[in-house]
Write a protein that holds these residues in place. Structure first.
Motif, PDB file in Angstrom:
ATOM      1  N   VAL A  29       9.427   2.256  -7.357  1.00 41.81           N
ATOM      2  CA  VAL A  29      10.068   1.587  -6.229  1.00 41.81           C
ATOM      3  C   VAL A  29      11.160   0.676  -6.787  1.00 41.81           C
ATOM      4  O   VAL A  29      10.940  -0.043  -7.762  1.00 41.81           O
ATOM      5  N   THR A  30      12.330   0.725  -6.173  1.00 41.53           N
ATOM      6  CA  THR A  30      13.442  -0.132  -6.569  1.00 41.53           C
ATOM      7  C   THR A  30      13.655  -1.202  -5.506  1.00 41.53           C
ATOM      8  O   THR A  30      13.657  -0.906  -4.310  1.00 41.53           O
ATOM      9  N   PHE A  31      13.815  -2.439  -5.957  1.00 43.80           N
ATOM     10  CA  PHE A  31      14.146  -3.555  -5.083  1.00 43.80           C
ATOM     11  C   PHE A  31      15.664  -3.682  -5.078  1.00 43.80           C
ATOM     12  O   PHE A  31      16.266  -3.919  -6.127  1.00 43.80           O
ATOM     13  N   VAL A  32      16.290  -3.537  -3.939  1.00 40.04           N
ATOM     14  CA  VAL A  32      17.735  -3.696  -3.816  1.00 40.04           C
ATOM     15  C   VAL A  32      17.976  -5.078  -3.197  1.00 40.04           C
ATOM     16  O   VAL A  32      17.835  -5.264  -1.988  1.00 40.04           O
ATOM     17  N   LYS A  85      16.520  -4.121   0.520  1.00 38.75           N
ATOM     18  CA  LYS A  85      15.991  -2.775   0.753  1.00 38.75           C
ATOM     19  C   LYS A  85      15.007  -2.448  -0.362  1.00 38.75           C
ATOM     20  O   LYS A  85      15.150  -2.921  -1.491  1.00 38.75           O
ATOM     21  N   PHE A  86      14.009  -1.637  -0.021  1.00 38.69           N
ATOM     22  CA  PHE A  86      13.077  -1.086  -0.995  1.00 38.69           C
ATOM     23  C   PHE A  86      13.125   0.418  -0.839  1.00 38.69           C
ATOM     24  O   PHE A  86      13.070   0.932   0.279  1.00 38.69           O
ATOM     25  N   THR A  87      13.234   1.112  -1.953  1.00 43.90           N
ATOM     26  CA  THR A  87      13.299   2.564  -1.898  1.00 43.90           C
ATOM     27  C   THR A  87      12.492   3.135  -3.057  1.00 43.90           C
ATOM     28  O   THR A  87      12.548   2.620  -4.174  1.00 43.90           O
ATOM     29  N   SER A  88      11.743   4.199  -2.787  1.00 43.63           N
ATOM     30  CA  SER A  88      10.946   4.812  -3.849  1.00 43.63           C
ATOM     31  C   SER A  88      11.591   6.111  -4.297  1.00 43.63           C
ATOM     32  O   SER A  88      12.254   6.800  -3.515  1.00 43.63           O
ATOM     33  N   ALA A 137       8.115 -10.654  -1.220  1.00 41.28           N
ATOM     34  CA  ALA A 137       8.640  -9.933  -2.372  1.00 41.28           C
ATOM     35  C   ALA A 137       9.258 -10.972  -3.298  1.00 41.28           C
ATOM     36  O   ALA A 137       9.774 -11.986  -2.833  1.00 41.28           O
ATOM     37  N   GLU A 138       9.185 -10.706  -4.586  1.00 40.39           N
ATOM     38  CA  GLU A 138       9.688 -11.704  -5.515  1.00 40.39           C
ATOM     39  C   GLU A 138      10.387 -11.081  -6.703  1.00 40.39           C
ATOM     40  O   GLU A 138      10.136  -9.931  -7.077  1.00 40.39           O
ATOM     41  N   LYS A 139      11.280 -11.888  -7.261  1.00 41.78           N
ATOM     42  CA  LYS A 139      11.900 -11.595  -8.564  1.00 41.78           C
ATOM     43  C   LYS A 139      11.672 -12.826  -9.418  1.00 41.78           C
ATOM     44  O   LYS A 139      12.046 -13.947  -9.031  1.00 41.78           O
ATOM     45  N   VAL A 140      11.058 -12.612 -10.567  1.00 39.03           N
ATOM     46  CA  VAL A 140      10.721 -13.730 -11.460  1.00 39.03           C
ATOM     47  C   VAL A 140      11.211 -13.411 -12.865  1.00 39.03           C
ATOM     48  O   VAL A 140      10.923 -12.327 -13.385  1.00 39.03           O
TER      49      VAL A 140
END
Length: 163
Positions: A83-86, A97-100, A156-159
């Protein structure tokens, strides 16, 4: 997971009932690299009388053998590919967006709140964006059944850590 119990904060009691409330277990293991960035998202809800949930992410290590990307539907796990977090580069509060890679998890995410924290001591860094919001889109189960979700409250998070 269904949640039951209570929490008290600032003199107020909050009750949780399993027929309408959920909880997420944050559990990690492994050896972290000195400098790493991870992406993680999770949410739970009821969809047309069925229990639905998901756990998505990457950056936690070597995912060639397995990943944490999964859809839960009525207590059954349905594994999905990468899954990619855009995420908009200029503002975490703009839509994501989230796309697999297998097309089985395609979601739009509308942020409500960015719980951001950043400590930067050059050798030690922790830059966190845990964003709460609503997700809408389609998840596809192992048998091809499409589950439409609308406005699921999730995070959703980015760390990025360096320590």
């Amino acid at each position: 997971m269904r949640a039951e119990g209570f929490a008290e904060y600032n003199g107020k009691r909050y009750e949780f009932h399993p027929e309408k409330h959920f909880g997420t277990l944050d559990w990690g293991r492994g050896v972290w690299t000195y400098d790493n960035t991870w992406y993680w998202g999770s949410g739970n809800c009821d969809v047309d009388g069925h229990t639905f949930g998901f756990n998505i992410g990457y950056g936690f290590g070597n995912t060639k053998a397995a990943s944490e990307n999964v859809i839960f539907y009525d207590g059954v796990a349905h594994k999905i590919d990468d899954v990619t977090f855009v995420i908009p580069e200029d503002d975490y509060c703009k839509p994501w967006k989230f796309t697999s890679s297998d097309g089985r998890f395609e979601m739009d995410f509308t942020p409500l709140l960015d719980r951001a924290a950043c400590l930067d001591y050059k050798l030690i860094v922790s830059d966190q964006h845990q964003v709460f919001g609503r997700m809408s889109g389609t998840a596809v189960l192992d048998d091809g059944t499409k589950v439409e979700v609308k406005d699921v409250l999730c995070f959703a998070e980015k760390v990025h850590n360096r320590y």
